[in-house]
Design a protein around this motif. Sequence first.
Motif, short mmCIF file in Angstrom:
data_model
loop_
_atom_site.label_atom_id
_atom_site.label_comp_id
_atom_site.label_asym_id
_atom_site.label_seq_id
_atom_site.Cartn_x
_atom_site.Cartn_y
_atom_site.Cartn_z
N THR A 81 -29.21 39.10 -71.85
CA THR A 81 -28.83 37.99 -72.18
C THR A 81 -27.45 37.73 -73.15
OG1 THR A 81 -31.14 36.58 -72.43
CG2 THR A 81 -28.93 36.33 -73.60
N PHE A 107 -31.85 37.49 -82.55
CA PHE A 107 -32.27 37.93 -80.91
C PHE A 107 -32.56 39.92 -82.18
CE2 PHE A 107 -29.97 41.50 -79.49
CZ PHE A 107 -30.69 42.07 -77.77
N TRP A 134 -28.63 32.51 -83.57
CA TRP A 134 -29.09 33.30 -82.87
C TRP A 134 -29.52 34.83 -82.98
CZ3 TRP A 134 -27.65 37.46 -78.92
CH2 TRP A 134 -28.24 36.81 -77.78
N SER A 135 -28.13 35.32 -83.23
CA SER A 135 -28.17 36.88 -83.77
C SER A 135 -29.70 37.36 -85.04
CB SER A 135 -26.85 36.91 -84.73
OG SER A 135 -25.67 36.79 -83.73
N SER A 183 -32.62 29.36 -76.34
CA SER A 183 -32.88 30.30 -76.59
C SER A 183 -33.71 30.54 -78.15
CB SER A 183 -31.76 31.46 -76.58
OG SER A 183 -32.03 32.78 -76.86
N VAL A 184 -33.11 30.44 -79.23
CA VAL A 184 -33.78 30.61 -80.39
C VAL A 184 -35.29 30.25 -80.19
CG1 VAL A 184 -33.56 29.83 -82.52
CG2 VAL A 184 -31.72 30.66 -81.58
N CYS A 227 -28.11 28.56 -76.52
CA CYS A 227 -28.43 28.98 -77.54
C CYS A 227 -29.75 28.43 -78.92
CB CYS A 227 -27.44 29.64 -78.23
SG CYS A 227 -26.13 30.61 -78.44
N SER A 228 -29.54 26.57 -78.69
CA SER A 228 -30.96 26.25 -79.22
C SER A 228 -32.02 26.63 -78.91
CB SER A 228 -30.39 24.81 -79.45
OG SER A 228 -31.59 24.59 -79.57
N PRO A 246 -22.16 34.42 -80.38
CA PRO A 246 -23.60 33.43 -80.48
C PRO A 246 -23.70 32.93 -82.02
CG PRO A 246 -23.99 35.40 -80.94
CD PRO A 246 -22.44 35.48 -79.78
#
Length: 359
Positions: A110, A129, A125-126, A64-65, A61-62, A121
């Motif tokens: 994802t 996203f 992250w949310s 991905s952010v 998640c890190s 998550p």
Amino acid sequence: MSHCRLPYRDTAAPDARWLQAVAAEAHHHLSSMNSMELSSLLLSLTRLRHKPRAAFMAHYCSRSVQLLDQTTAVHSKPRRSSRSRLRHSDRPAADGVGAELYSPQSLANTVGAMAMLHYQPPKAWSRAFLAASEQLLPAFSARDFAYCIWALAMLDIQPPQLWLDEFLVQLRQHIPTMVSSELSATIWAVAKLNHKPGVDWMQRFLDRVVSLTQSSTASEQVGTASSSSSQDCNGSQSSCISRDGEATQVLPVAWVATAAAHKQPVSTAQAPRTPLQLSTDFSSIILHGLTLWATARLEYQGVPGMDHSISSAQRVGANVDKQTASISSSTDSKQLAVSGTAAAGATSVAEDGCIVLHF
């Protein structure tokens, strides 16, 4: 990852130890992965029924952010020239930026994988996203829309009202081409998120539900209609009049050939429904049930302009129920079990009442 060999087995599915070794090795490379690699990795592990450890998901998640924020920043920049209007996927690979950014498909994959893993998550992250997806909504496909909204509802991620409004505006143009599984996932998710689309949007949705079912019903009626052909049932035709004069429905050529080889009359009562036909039957039942549930949950009854559309959906739904009422009595349990996974993109209902997508 050369040491992570797939052990020889009769099945192609890797065992848990192999998957754990792959995930452990991939964990070391997360910081250098791009968005496509990240989404493909998580979706693959999910489909192989492997749930990564908490440390893996935190690192995932890190990273991905970082890429989500970069995607948002690039797409939210003012476009001052025709050259700057090029989408990131059209840019030369040499700039190293396009490959890092999320695409609509990688976004949907994802969040969909996280939903299938039942992984909640972090809020950071949310937020990232939702910000990135808002920029890319105009490029979403019907599948991306359905998979994305379904996953958000499964994860109880409540987007802002403005985000949902824009989501539905962009989705509207895709409704006429959406299939049953996409329609089911969308209407279930929208209702679960307690977001009430406008009357025009809902009428368009109900029109698609009705037309999709009527098309399927028409195909079934054509299949059961008597043929005017006088040809014999010799296995080379899929629709004909049998030697004893009995009218037969349109049947798979292979099935007719098998019956002819055994010198048996081709009877519609003997023709088994294929897993694909059964899957279509169940998809129609699910779609109509969810549609009527959603219209009641969102309180569309009595809304000006909606009564006719809802009544049409109810009538079509009643016809679907009649046509499929005899499935259980005319189909063995093995066929019924197979039908649930017969077609890619099918929907089913889990024990907890949630809609499950099989993409």
